[in-house]
Structure formats: C-alpha cells, structure tokens
Design a protein around this motif. Structure first.
Motif, PDB file in Angstrom:
ATOM      1  N   HIS A   1      48.445  42.292  90.787  1.00  0.00           N
ATOM      2  CA  HIS A   1      47.381  42.736  89.914  1.00  0.00           C
ATOM      3  C   HIS A   1      47.579  42.298  88.479  1.00  0.00           C
ATOM      4  O   HIS A   1      46.703  42.463  87.657  1.00  0.00           O
ATOM      5  CB  HIS A   1      47.244  44.246  90.012  1.00  0.00           C
TER       6      HIS A   1
ATOM      7  N   GLN B   1      47.528  34.174  81.866  1.00  0.00           N
ATOM      8  CA  GLN B   1      47.521  35.035  80.680  1.00  0.00           C
ATOM      9  C   GLN B   1      47.657  34.198  79.415  1.00  0.00           C
ATOM     10  O   GLN B   1      47.011  34.472  78.407  1.00  0.00           O
ATOM     11  CB  GLN B   1      48.659  36.062  80.776  1.00  0.00           C
TER      12      GLN B   1
ATOM     13  N   PRO C   1      47.836  39.155  86.074  1.00  0.00           N
ATOM     14  CA  PRO C   1      47.591  37.717  86.156  1.00  0.00           C
ATOM     15  C   PRO C   1      48.878  36.942  85.910  1.00  0.00           C
ATOM     16  O   PRO C   1      49.717  37.377  85.117  1.00  0.00           O
ATOM     17  CB  PRO C   1      46.587  37.468  85.019  1.00  0.00           C
TER      18      PRO C   1
ATOM     19  N   GLN D   1      49.135  39.723 102.062  1.00  0.00           N
ATOM     20  CA  GLN D   1      48.033  39.660 101.103  1.00  0.00           C
ATOM     21  C   GLN D   1      48.354  40.491  99.883  1.00  0.00           C
ATOM     22  O   GLN D   1      48.126  40.086  98.757  1.00  0.00           O
ATOM     23  CB  GLN D   1      46.764  40.211 101.740  1.00  0.00           C
TER      24      GLN D   1
ATOM     25  N   ALA E   1      50.819  38.739  97.737  1.00  0.00           N
ATOM     26  CA  ALA E   1      50.300  37.540  97.088  1.00  0.00           C
ATOM     27  C   ALA E   1      49.301  37.909  95.998  1.00  0.00           C
ATOM     28  O   ALA E   1      49.171  37.218  95.006  1.00  0.00           O
ATOM     29  CB  ALA E   1      49.640  36.647  98.125  1.00  0.00           C
ATOM     30  N   HIS E   2      48.586  39.002  96.203  1.00  0.00           N
ATOM     31  CA  HIS E   2      47.528  39.360  95.269  1.00  0.00           C
ATOM     32  C   HIS E   2      48.075  40.343  94.250  1.00  0.00           C
ATOM     33  O   HIS E   2      47.784  41.528  94.272  1.00  0.00           O
ATOM     34  CB  HIS E   2      46.359  39.948  96.042  1.00  0.00           C
TER      35      HIS E   2
END
Lengths: 615, 221
Positions: B19, B26, B21, B13, B16-17
């Motif tokens: 911070h 963008q 964009p 996680q 994948a996440h």
C-alpha cells in the motif's frame, strides 16, 4: 458512561486543542509584537499575531508533528487507523492521513459552514422582506451579507475538497493520495481560516462584501483585517490540496488507465485543481497588499497617495473569476458521472466532455475583467473581455449538449441522486442563459450591481455546485457509510428545494430588473418589488428547511440496516466494485483497466481485478 | 484450482500489492509536486512583478524606479548567485557520495543566504535605522513608508522574496542536520535534491526581481 467518554473524546479532539493553541498564540504573539513595535503598528501586530495563531492551531492540533520530528531527524512512518483503545469514529477528530477520512472531514465541515452561511442569509432576507429597517442596523446588514459571501465560498471550497479527496484516489485505483500528510494539512489549515473570518464578525464586522475592494477596505472596521486574513489563510488549503490532487492523478493511476479512460469526474477534478493551484496565488498578492496597506501604511491602492485601486480589482478577479469554475467544474463532473448510471447509456462524447472541462478552465483565465466593465477600464479592453466572456458559452454548451444526448432514449431511473442531477441541469441552465446578458457590455452597464447579478450568480452556484454536490452526497452515501439513505426523505428534499430555488432565482432577477440594488439594506416601496422580496425570503426558508431534512436523513439513516448490495446503482466505476465502506487501502486486490468507463448497456468490462500477481 | 492454491495466490497478491508506493514512484510524485509548487509560485511572484510595472508607470515619463544603492543591490545579487553555486556543488557531491563536501557546501550556501537576507532587511530596508558608509558608498537604504508606491512595491517584492530566502535557509539547515546524521545516500537523497531545486528557484526569481527593482526605468525621487 459511554456518553461521557464520547464527550471527553470531543473535548480533547484536535479541533478543541487547535482552538486553544490559536487563542494562546494569537494573544501572546500580539502582546509580544505590540511591545516590540511602535504604537502606530498595533493592527500590524495583531495581523502577525493572528498568523502566529494559525501556526498555534496547527501545532496544538498535531498537524505539524510529523514534520517537526522529521526536522529533528526521526523517521515518521504513516500511522493508520484510530489511536489505540479509542473507537473508530475518533479518527475524524484528529489529523488522519487516510484520504477517505479527510474527504469526510471536508464534507461535514462544508455542510456545517453551509448552515452557518445559510443562516446569515436567512437573517438578512428577513430584513429585506419589507422596506424599511426592522431587524438590523446598516452595519449589521453589511457584515451579514459580506460574511454570507465569504463563508459560503469557504463552504464550497471545502465541499470541492470533500468530493475530490474522497473520490479521486478511489476512482483511479490508488491506495491514498501522493502526499497524505500534506492532505491532512490542507484540511486542517482551513479551520483557523474559518475561525478568523468569524472573529472578524465579532470585532466590528466589515462592509466591503466578499470582494474587499479598497479604498473602502482600507478604512473599514477592524473586522475587515480578520476577514482578509481568513480569506488568505484558506488559500493555502486550496493550493496544497490542488497540487496533491494533480500529482495523485498523474502518478498513481491503475495500470491501463490512460487519460481518456479515467472516470469523467477525475477530469473535472484535474481542471479544477489546475485553476486552484495557480490563480489562488494572485489573490494572495491582492490580499497581502491590501492587508499591508491597511496595517502598515504602505501605499498600493489609495489614489490619494498615488496608488491604483484598479490594480486590486485586476489581481482580485484574476483569481475570483476562475474560482467560480473551481466551484462548478467538480459539480458538472458529478452530473456527467451520474447521468450514464441512471440513464443506463454510454456518456455521449466522453472526450469532448473531458476536454470541455479543460477548455472552461483555460478560457476562465481570460475573462476576469468582465467584472470591471463599470470600473473605469479602457473601452478597448471592455470589448476584448466581452468577447472572451461570451466564448465561455462554447465549452459549457458542449456539456449541455452531451447531457441531453446522454439522456436521449435512456432508461431513466428517477432516484434521488438522479433527481438532483436533473435539477442541477435545469438550474444551471437558468444561470447559463442569464450570463451572456451580463457579459455583454451594453446590457451590463444597466444590470451591474443589481439583484439580477445576485440571481444569475446564485443560479450558477446552485446549478453548478449545490445541486450536484447534494446529488453526489446521496449517490455516494451508501459507499461512505455502508447504509442506504431514506428515499422518501430524499425526494421530499428535492421537491422542496427545486421549486424553492426557481422562485428565489426568478424573484431575485425580477427585483433586479425593476431597480433593486445589490448589497443595499433597504429599498424604496415605490419600486413595486415587495412581492418579489417576500417570495425570495419565503423561498430561502424553504431551501433552508429542505437542507435540514437532508442532514436529518443522513444522520438517521446511519442507524438503519447496512445496505445489502455492494453496488446499489449498478455502476461501472471501480469504487463500487469493492465493499462499502471502502477498506483502509481501498483495493485489496489491484485492478487494471481493460475498457471504457461508460459503456452502460454494452457487454464490455471497464476494469478487471488482477487474478495473479508476481509479474 | 484447488482451495489451497487460491489462498496461496491471494497471499501473493497481498504481498505484491503493497500500500505504500515504491520509492521511484514516490520520487516522481515528489518531483512533480515541487515543480507544480514552482509553477504556482510563478503566479505569486508574477503578480507582484505585474504590480510593479502597473504602479511605477508614470504617464508621460514611462517606467520609473526609486533611487536605490546600486552597490548594495549588486552585492546582494552576487551573494545569492554564488550561494546557488554552492548548493549545486553540494548536491553533486552527494550524488558522488562525498558527504563532507556536501555538508560544507550546504552550510556555505545557508550562510550566504543569511548574508543576502541581512543585506536586504538590515541594510536596504534599514529596519534598525542605522547610518554609515565605506569608501563613499552608503551602507543603509533610505526608502521610508512615506515614499508612496515606491516604498510599497519595493517592500512587498523584496519582502516576499526574503521570506522565501529565509525559508530556504531553514530548509538547507534542516537538510544539513539530517545529512550530518547520515540520512542521505547517493541513491536516495530527495531532501537534498528538493532543497537544491527550491534554492535555485528562489535565486531565479531574484534574477527577475533585481532588474525590475534596480535597473529598469528612470530613477526618480
């Protein structure tokens, strides 16, 4: 030793560096231009010098560093956290890109400026407590009430920035704003603007009120120029900040968060940003032309040379009427946001509330000339603007209806934020029902420029901004700091401020009906309004003390035990489902929206944190 | 689920996440931000535009305008329109990976922008108080501060526009400089694109300003 080190950090903070830069650049910019340009353009040189000073502030404060490096061809990744070897709190002393840090910077600057503007009000309220001149001379009085106006407006804009910057990314599940550096710029550019306005008070002051109407503004003392310029520079902050909010909310929402599943405050932030990023440009033109006419002798407004003073008023109010909705829409959003939490019921008519914010923003653009009913406009236009003005009551009425319906049969919990929300509704109601009397031409002709207007305006500002802002500060204080404020002091603040405000408001309106003019330093004892004047002054002091109690509360509570519960209010909003204070990037585990935000009392979740990634 | 699997999921996680964009998000934000800025600036230029029709309206006569050198106005307008072509040419070249054509075009556009700036500030404003003519065409304007609202509106509108032109020239040169160092690729060249959009926008503003200043209304004084 620790104390000395802290003092050293403050002394070398970007605030101080920026001020040094502003002073240096203003001085040398002015000297150079004054040498370059003919003698009769010395005020123009000072004006351009002051603009160079603003650039100096930004350069020395380090706001422009990343962009300058980019121009030079260097990569500049965003830096997070405090500089190495320095404590965490020093982040607040320098341009930081994190939206929560910037939101808090906006917040304390707003409160500081609020105290300054409030102090100005208390001084001239003392003067008004008795007929005759006791404390001030006329010019000082004029400068103080004018500065009170503009300083409070800057404070409110900063407060709006505090709420939208801190809350919007958290509420939509983003890790930061779309343009973090621009966000920092938006905050930091407002500091030299405040410095310019306060400089204006020191170099002769000004007597135009916050409206700066020509032709008075064209012949006023030098302070007028600094005031107009400070006002202008602050607009840059508004435009950049609002575009950032709009883009962030448009592109960085969590999966599943459709427009009608956003927390209602985000709608308010969007509506307010829509006004800010457009209307602010027209006052920029009004102020530019005003400054140019003052400083260079070009003609726009002076009727003696073929100008049109009404043009300024049109351009000015095309911004300055919608901007009162910039002030109140976030506040009304806070009311709608908090009511369901403390009534434990779904928000009544979510879609209607969301759309009413947009409705107010839209109608707000069509009513500006109701400020000019006595300025010599054509009769036809007066009727048109009267109707459009009364139309504002419809979307506002939708909000009131929904608030009452949300409260209806709720399990109401009267903690401090809820008290302030209820106080806001009561005060905004006073402001609301005294408005149509001013929006209607026949009654406005009598009440225009009277203290009735002052009463009406302060009721809308307190009800629409101050009370909800304070409600929000108490409500999110545990989120921001991880500590709980002292409930008893919060309640004391409320029970001093609400009756204080009611007395102040009715006193102002009553004095206005009995003949007290707005902006006058003195009045005839024969008007029989001395009781009202004394009461208003006393009430103003009570309000002032109560705000100091709040600030003491916030400072003292930061030293208490951290709050135990993650979600002390039992809120469904995403930001309360993560630890307080929120982590650097908000959500370490992303969430998706699976339900409606305000289904309090129903067993349906709003968000679900993603169990597994990689899809 | 065993403890190790849970930890493993958590790590996944976290990876994948990110911070930051992703680039396409963008880019979308950048485009939207720039377009919102354009909408915002419509109100700036629109207010000046409205001021012109408010102040140059003379009861009984209708809309008026100061007497300006038509040749100079036409020249400046042509130069600006041609510069927009070069910006378009440069951006298209970048999309196709032709760096040298992109660089030449942007440099050309910046130079033409400078010519426009000189035509407005040095010649039309005549800040240095010069005189001269070619083939009977006066090269320098004669509007002065004492010409009332005609000078006021003219200086305010052309001045605000010229400020945007000179900003645009600087942007073109910054992007040119970074392009020279090889910072842009056919896939990733937001700087090139944003700069081009801005330049076209400033050009379109002039398309409205030019007739308002040079063509509409009766020439007076």
């Amino acid at each position: 030793m620790k104390f000395l080190l802290g003092f050293w950090y403050i002394l070398t903070s970007s605030y101080i560096k920026g001020l040094v830069g502003q002073a240096l650049f203003t001085f040398f910019g002015f000297q150079f231009l004054n040498w370059l340009l003919p003698e009769n353009l010395s005020e123009f040189s000072l004006m351009i010098g002051s603009i160079i000073g603003v650039i100096g502030f930004l350069l020395f404060a380090g706001v422009l560093t990343d962009w300058l490096l980019w121009i030079g061809g260097k990569e500049t990744p965003l830096k997070h956290g405090a500089p190495e070897g320095k404590p965490e709190w020093t982040r607040y002393l320098r341009p930081d890109v994190n939206h929560k840090v910037i939101g808090i910077q906006y917040g304390y600057t707003s409160l500081f400026v609020l105290l300054v503007g409030g102090l100005f009000a208390l001084i001239f309220r003392l003067e008004l407590a008795q007929p005759g001149m006791q404390l001030l001379d006329y010019q000082q009085y004029n400068t103080l009430f004018s500065a009170h106006g503009i300083v409070m407006i800057v404070s409110i804009l900063l407060g709006v920035g505090a709420m939208t910057n801190y809350l919007v990314p958290l509420m939509i599940g983003a890790s930061d704003m779309s343009f973090p550096r621009l966000n920092a710029f938006s905050y930091w550019v407002s500091i030299p603007a405040i410095v310019l306005v306060l400089t204006g008070m020191a170099v002769g002051g000004w007597d135009t009120g916050w409206v700066g109407y020509p032709t008075l503004s064209l012949i006023g003392p030098l302070g007028t120029m600094f005031f107009l310029l400070g006002f202008y520079i602050n607009g840059i902050s508004s435009i950049a900040g609002s575009i950032n909010i709009l883009v962030t909310a448009a592109t960085l929402r969590a999966p599943g968060m459709s427009l009608f599943r956003m927390p209602i405050f985000v709608w308010a932030a969007l509506a307010t940003s829509l006004i800010q990023f457009t209307a602010t440009q027209t006052i920029a033109v009004a102020l530019t032309l005003n400054l140019l006419e003052r400083a260079t002798g070009l003609v726009f407004f002076n009727p003696a040379q073929g100008g049109q003073p009404l043009l300024y008023q049109h351009l000015f109010w095309f911004y300055s009427h919608p901007v009162v909705y910039v002030f109140v829409l976030p506040g009304l959003g806070i009311i709608s946001e908090l009511l369901p939490v403390f009534a434990r019921k779904p928000l009544f008519g979510y879609k209607w509330i969301a759309l009413s914010s947009l409705g107010i923003a839209l109608v707000g653009f069509l009513v500006w000339a109701h400020h000019m009913f006595v300025a010599g406009m054509s009769d036809t236009l007066r009727i048109v603007f009267m109707f459009s003005t009364l139309f504002v009551a419809i979307p506002t009425g939708v909000k009131f209806f929904s608030w009452v319906a949300t409260l209806w049969e709720g399990k109401i919990e009267l903690s401090t934020p809820m008290l302030f929300v209820l106080g806001a509704i009561s005060v905004f109601l006073i402001g609301g029902i005294t408005g149509p009397i001013l929006g209607t031409v026949p009654t406005d002709l009598h009440l225009h420029d009277s203290y009735w207007v002052v009463g009406h305006f302060h009721a809308t500002m307190f009800g629409g901004f101050i009370f909800p802002f304070f409600a929000g500060l108490y409500y999110w204080y545990p989120k921001i700091t991880g500590h709980m404020y002292k409930e008893a002091l919060g309640k004391l603040h409320f029970w001093l401020m609400v009756p204080g405000f009611w007395v102040m408001s009715f006193g102002q309106m009553s004095a206005g009906i009995m003949g007290m003019n707005r902006r006058y330093a003195d009045y005839d004892p024969a008007l029989g309004i001395e009781t009202q004047q004394v009461l208003v002054t006393l009430a103003a002091f009570v309000i002032g003390w109560s705000v100091l109690i709040m600030i003491y509360n916030f400072i003292a509570s930061a030293r208490t035990e951290p709050v135990a519960a993650i979600n002390p209010w039992g809120s469904r909003s995403p930001e309360w489902q993560i630890p307080s204070p929120a982590p650097e990037f908000n959500y370490d585990v992303p969430f998706e929206v699976v339900g409606d935000p305000y289904d309090y009392g129903l067993d349906k979740p709003y968000i679900r944190f993603q169990a597994a990634a990689g899809d | 689920m065993s403890a190790t699997t849970a930890e493993h999921t958590h790590d996944l996680q976290h990876e994948a996440h990110s911070h930051v964009p992703p680039y396409h998000v963008q880019l979308k934000s950048n485009r939207m931000g720039l377009w919102l800025f354009f909408i915002s600036e419509i109100f700036l230029f629109g207010a000046l535009f409205a001021a012109r029709f408010y102040l140059w309206y003379v009861p009984g006569v209708g809309q008026t305008r100061p007497e300006l050198s038509q040749e100079l106005g036409l020249l400046a307008t042509t130069v600006l329109l041609v510069s927009s072509y070069f910006v378009f040419r440069g951006e298209t070249a970048m999309e196709h990976g032709d760096r040298s054509r992109f660089l030449n075009s942007y440099m050309m556009a910046a130079l033409l922008g400078l010519v426009f700036f000189v035509a407005v500030v040095v010649m039309e404003w005549n800040v240095f108080g010069l005189e001269g003519s070619i083939a009977g065409i006066e090269l320098f304007g004669h509007l002065g501060v004492d010409d009332g609202v005609y000078a006021g509106v003219f200086y305010a509108m052309t001045g605000m526009h010229a400020l945007h032109v000179i900003t645009g020239v600087m942007l073109l040169l910054f992007v040119w400089n970074r392009g020279r160092k090889g910072d842009y690729s056919p896939e990733r060249h937001w700087g090139v694109e944003g700069c081009a959009l801005y330049w076209h926008y400033v050009d379109v503003v002039w398309v409205f300003f030019y007739p308002a200043l040079y063509l509409i209304g009766t020439a007076v004084h």
